[in-house]
Write an enzyme that holds these catalytic residues in place. Structure first.
Site, PDB file in Angstrom:
ATOM      1  N   GLN A 109       0.905  -1.202   0.130  1.00  0.00           N
ATOM      2  CA  GLN A 109      -0.053   0.154   0.051  1.00  0.00           C
ATOM      3  C   GLN A 109       0.924   1.388  -0.020  1.00  0.00           C
ATOM      4  O   GLN A 109       0.379   2.377  -0.057  1.00  0.00           O
ATOM      5  CB  GLN A 109      -0.867  -0.039   1.358  1.00  0.00           C
ATOM      6  CG  GLN A 109      -1.925  -1.202   1.415  1.00  0.00           C
ATOM      7  CD  GLN A 109      -2.247  -1.352   2.763  1.00  0.00           C
ATOM      8  OE1 GLN A 109      -3.383  -0.625   2.961  1.00  0.00           O
ATOM      9  NE2 GLN A 109      -1.630  -2.257   3.534  1.00  0.00           N
ATOM     10  N   ASN A 110       2.293   0.952   0.042  1.00  0.00           N
ATOM     11  CA  ASN A 110       3.196   2.134   0.379  1.00  0.00           C
ATOM     12  C   ASN A 110       3.509   2.676  -0.984  1.00  0.00           C
ATOM     13  O   ASN A 110       3.382   2.091  -2.115  1.00  0.00           O
ATOM     14  CB  ASN A 110       4.465   1.865   0.867  1.00  0.00           C
ATOM     15  CG  ASN A 110       4.076   1.255   2.234  1.00  0.00           C
ATOM     16  OD1 ASN A 110       2.970   1.499   2.851  1.00  0.00           O
ATOM     17  ND2 ASN A 110       5.178   0.635   2.900  1.00  0.00           N
ATOM     18  N   HIS A 127      -1.348   1.049  -4.285  1.00  0.00           N
ATOM     19  CA  HIS A 127      -2.017   2.582  -4.182  1.00  0.00           C
ATOM     20  C   HIS A 127      -0.940   3.544  -4.983  1.00  0.00           C
ATOM     21  O   HIS A 127      -0.981   4.607  -4.731  1.00  0.00           O
ATOM     22  CB  HIS A 127      -1.903   2.865  -2.863  1.00  0.00           C
ATOM     23  CG  HIS A 127      -2.971   2.411  -2.013  1.00  0.00           C
ATOM     24  ND1 HIS A 127      -3.060   2.544  -0.508  1.00  0.00           N
ATOM     25  CD2 HIS A 127      -4.084   1.861  -2.194  1.00  0.00           C
ATOM     26  CE1 HIS A 127      -4.122   2.039  -0.216  1.00  0.00           C
ATOM     27  NE2 HIS A 127      -4.685   1.401  -1.344  1.00  0.00           N
ATOM     28  N   CYS A 135       0.071  13.686 -15.315  1.00  0.00           N
ATOM     29  CA  CYS A 135      -0.413  14.927 -15.794  1.00  0.00           C
ATOM     30  C   CYS A 135      -1.961  14.754 -15.892  1.00  0.00           C
ATOM     31  O   CYS A 135      -2.488  13.701 -16.366  1.00  0.00           O
ATOM     32  CB  CYS A 135       0.062  15.399 -17.027  1.00  0.00           C
ATOM     33  SG  CYS A 135      -0.877  16.719 -17.696  1.00  0.00           S
ATOM     34  N   CYS A 138      -2.815  15.387 -19.921  1.00  0.00           N
ATOM     35  CA  CYS A 138      -2.460  14.529 -21.018  1.00  0.00           C
ATOM     36  C   CYS A 138      -2.024  13.017 -20.320  1.00  0.00           C
ATOM     37  O   CYS A 138      -1.712  12.225 -21.309  1.00  0.00           O
ATOM     38  CB  CYS A 138      -1.531  15.077 -21.549  1.00  0.00           C
ATOM     39  SG  CYS A 138      -0.005  15.274 -20.892  1.00  0.00           S
ATOM     40  N   CYS A 159       1.439  19.836 -21.482  1.00  0.00           N
ATOM     41  CA  CYS A 159       0.282  20.482 -22.061  1.00  0.00           C
ATOM     42  C   CYS A 159      -0.220  21.434 -20.786  1.00  0.00           C
ATOM     43  O   CYS A 159      -1.241  21.915 -21.157  1.00  0.00           O
ATOM     44  CB  CYS A 159      -0.636  19.397 -21.953  1.00  0.00           C
ATOM     45  SG  CYS A 159      -1.280  18.752 -20.542  1.00  0.00           S
ATOM     46  N   GLY A 196       2.827  -4.246   8.861  1.00  0.00           N
ATOM     47  CA  GLY A 196       2.681  -2.822   9.197  1.00  0.00           C
ATOM     48  C   GLY A 196       1.804  -2.069   8.806  1.00  0.00           C
ATOM     49  O   GLY A 196       1.986  -1.036   8.147  1.00  0.00           O
ATOM     50  N   THR A 197       0.445  -2.598   8.714  1.00  0.00           N
ATOM     51  CA  THR A 197      -0.855  -2.070   8.151  1.00  0.00           C
ATOM     52  C   THR A 197      -1.835  -1.886   9.289  1.00  0.00           C
ATOM     53  O   THR A 197      -1.848  -2.943  10.085  1.00  0.00           O
ATOM     54  CB  THR A 197      -1.062  -2.718   6.840  1.00  0.00           C
ATOM     55  OG1 THR A 197      -2.575  -1.708   6.579  1.00  0.00           O
ATOM     56  CG2 THR A 197      -1.564  -4.046   6.987  1.00  0.00           C
TER      57      THR A 197
HETATM   58  N1  APR Z   1       7.052  -2.026  12.240  1.00  0.00           N
HETATM   59  C1  APR Z   1       5.745  -2.466  11.787  1.00  0.00           C
HETATM   60  N2  APR Z   1       4.557  -1.919  11.920  1.00  0.00           N
HETATM   61  C2  APR Z   1       4.613  -0.584  12.454  1.00  0.00           C
HETATM   62  C3  APR Z   1       5.893  -0.020  12.859  1.00  0.00           C
HETATM   63  C4  APR Z   1       7.053  -0.810  12.621  1.00  0.00           C
HETATM   64  N3  APR Z   1       8.097  -0.196  12.924  1.00  0.00           N
HETATM   65  N4  APR Z   1       5.562   1.170  13.022  1.00  0.00           N
HETATM   66  C5  APR Z   1       4.174   1.418  13.240  1.00  0.00           C
HETATM   67  N5  APR Z   1       3.610   0.246  12.665  1.00  0.00           N
HETATM   68  C6  APR Z   1       2.207  -0.071  12.356  1.00  0.00           C
HETATM   69  C7  APR Z   1       1.349   0.515  13.305  1.00  0.00           C
HETATM   70  O1  APR Z   1       1.127   0.070  14.506  1.00  0.00           O
HETATM   71  C8  APR Z   1       0.159   0.667  12.371  1.00  0.00           C
HETATM   72  O2  APR Z   1      -0.745  -0.409  12.487  1.00  0.00           O
HETATM   73  O3  APR Z   1       2.046   0.380  11.043  1.00  0.00           O
HETATM   74  C9  APR Z   1       0.593   0.593  10.985  1.00  0.00           C
HETATM   75  C10 APR Z   1       0.530   1.675   9.997  1.00  0.00           C
HETATM   76  O4  APR Z   1      -1.009   2.048   9.665  1.00  0.00           O
HETATM   77  P1  APR Z   1      -1.579   3.238   8.888  1.00  0.00           P
HETATM   78  O5  APR Z   1      -0.720   4.521   9.077  1.00  0.00           O
HETATM   79  O6  APR Z   1      -2.938   3.431   8.864  1.00  0.00           O
HETATM   80  O7  APR Z   1      -0.976   2.887   7.277  1.00  0.00           O
HETATM   81  P2  APR Z   1      -1.442   1.816   6.467  1.00  0.00           P
HETATM   82  O8  APR Z   1      -2.323   0.643   6.966  1.00  0.00           O
HETATM   83  O9  APR Z   1      -0.385   1.379   5.372  1.00  0.00           O
HETATM   84  O10 APR Z   1      -2.517   2.787   5.615  1.00  0.00           O
HETATM   85  C11 APR Z   1      -3.443   2.282   4.540  1.00  0.00           C
HETATM   86  O11 APR Z   1      -4.422   4.573   4.217  1.00  0.00           O
HETATM   87  O12 APR Z   1      -4.069   6.822   4.094  1.00  0.00           O
HETATM   88  C12 APR Z   1      -4.136   5.582   3.425  1.00  0.00           C
HETATM   89  O13 APR Z   1      -3.354   5.430   1.330  1.00  0.00           O
HETATM   90  C13 APR Z   1      -2.791   5.523   2.523  1.00  0.00           C
HETATM   91  O14 APR Z   1      -1.785   3.302   1.741  1.00  0.00           O
HETATM   92  C14 APR Z   1      -2.341   4.042   2.976  1.00  0.00           C
HETATM   93  C15 APR Z   1      -3.774   3.508   3.572  1.00  0.00           C
END
Ligand code: APR
Length: 258
Positions: A109-110, A127, A135, A138, A159, A196-197
């Site tokens: 998602q990064n 994402h 752009c 165009c 453009c 990490g999401t």
């Molecule tokens: N290692 C692993 N996880 C970690 C670390 C780390 N060092 N530090 C923080 N985290 C975790 C947090 O606990 C949290 O659960 O990473 C997660 C980050 O969550 P978000 O900031 O919500 O990120 P993400 O889930 O990627 O967001 C999804 O939201 O705003 C949109 O488009 C944007 O792609 C993004 C989407």
């Protein structure tokens, strides 16, 4: 590096994770947490980007079209950080895992391009990627580092349309190819490694759910419980990606007798 015993992820759990990963088809889903150790702020939680900016105001496509300059103040700050960022041990461990045949793809998602910088080959950018600008007039694409951001918003040299990072804003669809490829990968995986999401944003958050419904084993790495932990995750490794993934990688090497 800390030993696993000093962390909240006991070695026994890491070994269990490595055993699952080492024997089957693994797909990885990453979020902002994996890039925190590279100096890129996450979106949510303490120190997150959305603490400083209102996502609806600056990252919604309708509002971007209405007032691109306002969004670009935030975007310029993000781009400057992303440009300088280097992959950390978590990105590097995943790249080595792919190289050694332990992971078939990364769905991320990064929008920072750090998996590719680390050497990962099969990266599905769910994402988009903010290091490219598109752009709105165009559809031409430009490497962000080649565009002058001293006056905002930047305009297309061809453009004169407004340039926007080639990343998915709220109100935009997931790129069709990425959506298709991600679904193909997820439906075939036996293990999904979720790193990490927060699991709060759809449709990415549904990918682990889909994997689980197809019988996959879900391993999650996160220092905090996420929206997925209690309902979807099979094995939760509570810790930072940059500390847990290198230990998993060492275990995988040991399993293979390297
Ligand atoms: N290692 C692993 N996880 C970690 C670390 C780390 N060092 N530090 C923080 N985290 C975790 C947090 O606990 C949290 O659960 O990473 C997660 C980050 O969550 P978000 O900031 O919500 O990120 P993400 O889930 O990627 O967001 C999804 O939201 O705003 C949109 O488009 C944007 O792609 C993004 C989407």
């Amino acid at each position: 590096m800390f030993s696993p015993e000093e962390q909240n992820f006991p070695l026994k759990k890491v070994k269990d994770a490595a055993k699952e990963i080492g024997t089957t088809n693994v797909v990885v889903l990453t979020g902002a947490g994996i890039s925190v150790a590279s100096g890129i702020m996450p979106f949510r939680g303490k120190g997150g980007l959305w603490e400083k900016y209102d996502p609806e105001e600056v990252a919604n496509i309708e509002n971007f079209r209405r007032n691109p300059k306002k969004s670009w103040v935030m975007l310029k700050e993000v781009l400057e950080v992303v440009e300088k960022a280097l992959p950390n041990p978590a990105h590097l461990s995943l790249a080595r895992m792919e190289e050694m045949g332990f992971a078939s793809s990364i769905i991320t998602q990064n929008i920072d391009g750090l998996h590719q910088k680390a050497g990962s080959k099969t990266v599905i950018e769910f994402h988009g990627n903010t290091t490219r600008l598109v752009c709105l007039g165009c559809a031409a694409l430009y490497p962000a580092r080649e565009i002058d951001l001293s006056s905002l918003p930047p305009y297309c040299p061809v453009c004169n349309g407004v340039l926007k990072p080639d990343a998915v804003f709220f109100g935009e669809s997931i790129p069709r190819n990425a959506l298709y490829q991600a679904h193909m990968e997820v439906q075939q995986c036996q293990v999904m490694l979720v790193v990490g999401t927060s699991g709060m944003v759809e449709p990415a958050a549904s990918l682990p759910r889909l994997a689980k419904s197809k019988g996959a084993f879900i391993i999650e790495i996160n220092p905090e419980h996420s929206y997925l932990t209690s309902s979807i995750t099979t094995l939760f490794l509570q810790g930072k990606a940059e500390e847990v993934l290198p230990v998993i990688f060492e275990e995988l090497c040991a399993l293979r007798d390297y």
